[in-house]
Design a protein around this motif. Structure first.
Motif, PDB file in Angstrom:
ATOM      1  N   ARG A 139      46.225  80.410  10.261  1.00 10.57           N
ATOM      2  CA  ARG A 139      45.991  80.407  11.697  1.00 10.57           C
ATOM      3  C   ARG A 139      44.514  80.628  11.941  1.00 10.57           C
ATOM      4  O   ARG A 139      43.894  81.464  11.275  1.00 10.57           O
ATOM      5  N   GLN A 168      41.672  72.400  13.292  1.00  7.57           N
ATOM      6  CA  GLN A 168      42.977  72.037  12.782  1.00  7.57           C
ATOM      7  C   GLN A 168      42.843  71.619  11.325  1.00  7.57           C
ATOM      8  O   GLN A 168      41.897  70.924  10.964  1.00  7.57           O
ATOM      9  N   TYR A 228      51.602  82.515  12.143  1.00 10.30           N
ATOM     10  CA  TYR A 228      50.936  81.373  11.529  1.00 10.30           C
ATOM     11  C   TYR A 228      51.446  80.053  12.094  1.00 10.30           C
ATOM     12  O   TYR A 228      52.655  79.854  12.238  1.00 10.30           O
ATOM     13  N   ASP A 229      50.524  79.164  12.400  1.00 14.63           N
ATOM     14  CA  ASP A 229      50.902  77.895  13.008  1.00 14.63           C
ATOM     15  C   ASP A 229      50.594  76.674  12.150  1.00 14.63           C
ATOM     16  O   ASP A 229      50.882  75.545  12.561  1.00 14.63           O
ATOM     17  N   TYR A 230      50.014  76.875  10.982  1.00 13.72           N
ATOM     18  CA  TYR A 230      49.805  75.798  10.028  1.00 13.72           C
ATOM     19  C   TYR A 230      50.515  76.152   8.733  1.00 13.72           C
ATOM     20  O   TYR A 230      50.370  77.259   8.210  1.00 13.72           O
ATOM     21  N   TRP A 231      51.267  75.193   8.206  1.00 12.69           N
ATOM     22  CA  TRP A 231      52.067  75.414   7.000  1.00 12.69           C
ATOM     23  C   TRP A 231      51.950  74.242   6.041  1.00 12.69           C
ATOM     24  O   TRP A 231      51.885  73.090   6.458  1.00 12.69           O
ATOM     25  N   ARG A 237      55.933  85.525  10.182  1.00 12.28           N
ATOM     26  CA  ARG A 237      55.938  84.069  10.114  1.00 12.28           C
ATOM     27  C   ARG A 237      55.451  83.449  11.409  1.00 12.28           C
ATOM     28  O   ARG A 237      54.778  82.416  11.399  1.00 12.28           O
ATOM     29  N   ALA A 238      55.795  84.092  12.530  1.00 15.58           N
ATOM     30  CA  ALA A 238      55.470  83.558  13.839  1.00 15.58           C
ATOM     31  C   ALA A 238      53.974  83.550  14.116  1.00 15.58           C
ATOM     32  O   ALA A 238      53.509  82.827  14.991  1.00 15.58           O
ATOM     33  N   TYR A 281      39.936  80.763   9.341  1.00 13.95           N
ATOM     34  CA  TYR A 281      41.386  80.887   9.377  1.00 13.95           C
ATOM     35  C   TYR A 281      41.881  82.068   8.560  1.00 13.95           C
ATOM     36  O   TYR A 281      41.533  82.212   7.384  1.00 13.95           O
TER      37      TYR A 281
END
Length: 126
Positions: free
Chosen positions: A99, A1, A113-116, A110-111, A32
């Motif tokens: 991600r 993370q 990727y889970d880190y912004w 966009r969907a 990542y």
């Protein structure tokens, strides 16, 4: 993370250049996949450029191809977006996304990727 922080935005004249940085912290960024998106007022966030975890593969939106370059230095946990020949239509808040995806493919959704990051403002004047 990881946590992502963008920097390098600012005000430039049309035809000028700017280099954005996305610094990752809180974990190992080398595994990542990463990308840059941008969003203008009244519009949805749109894809700009993507890069695989190794940096071997890149992909660009047609609107920026030939003008922007995405790169990364995993030893520095940083992804860059070099923007040249800037146009007023490039004005937007630019976001870094990532991600944990240890596959050499690039994704534009966009969907995916889970880190912004929080975004950095780029304004191009005419």
């Amino acid at each position: 993370q990881v946590q992502l922080v963008e920097s390098g935005g600012g005000l430039v004249q049309a035809g000028g250049s700017l280099r954005l940085s996305c610094a990752a912290s809180g974990g190992t960024f080398s595994t990542y996949a990463s990308a840059w998106f941008r969003q203008s007022p009244g519009k949805e966030r749109e894809f700009v450029a993507a890069i695989s975890w190794s940096g071997d593969n890149t992909f660009y939106a047609d609107s920026v191809k030939g003008r922007f370059t995405i790169s990364r230095v995993n030893a520095k946990n940083t992804v860059y977006l070099q923007m040249n020949s800037l146009k007023p239509e490039d004005t937007a808040v630019y976001y870094c996304a990532a991600r944990n995806w240890l596959i050499g493919q690039v994704e534009t959704s966009r969907a995916f990727y889970d880190y912004w990051g929080q975004g950095t403002q780029v304004t191009v004047s005419s």
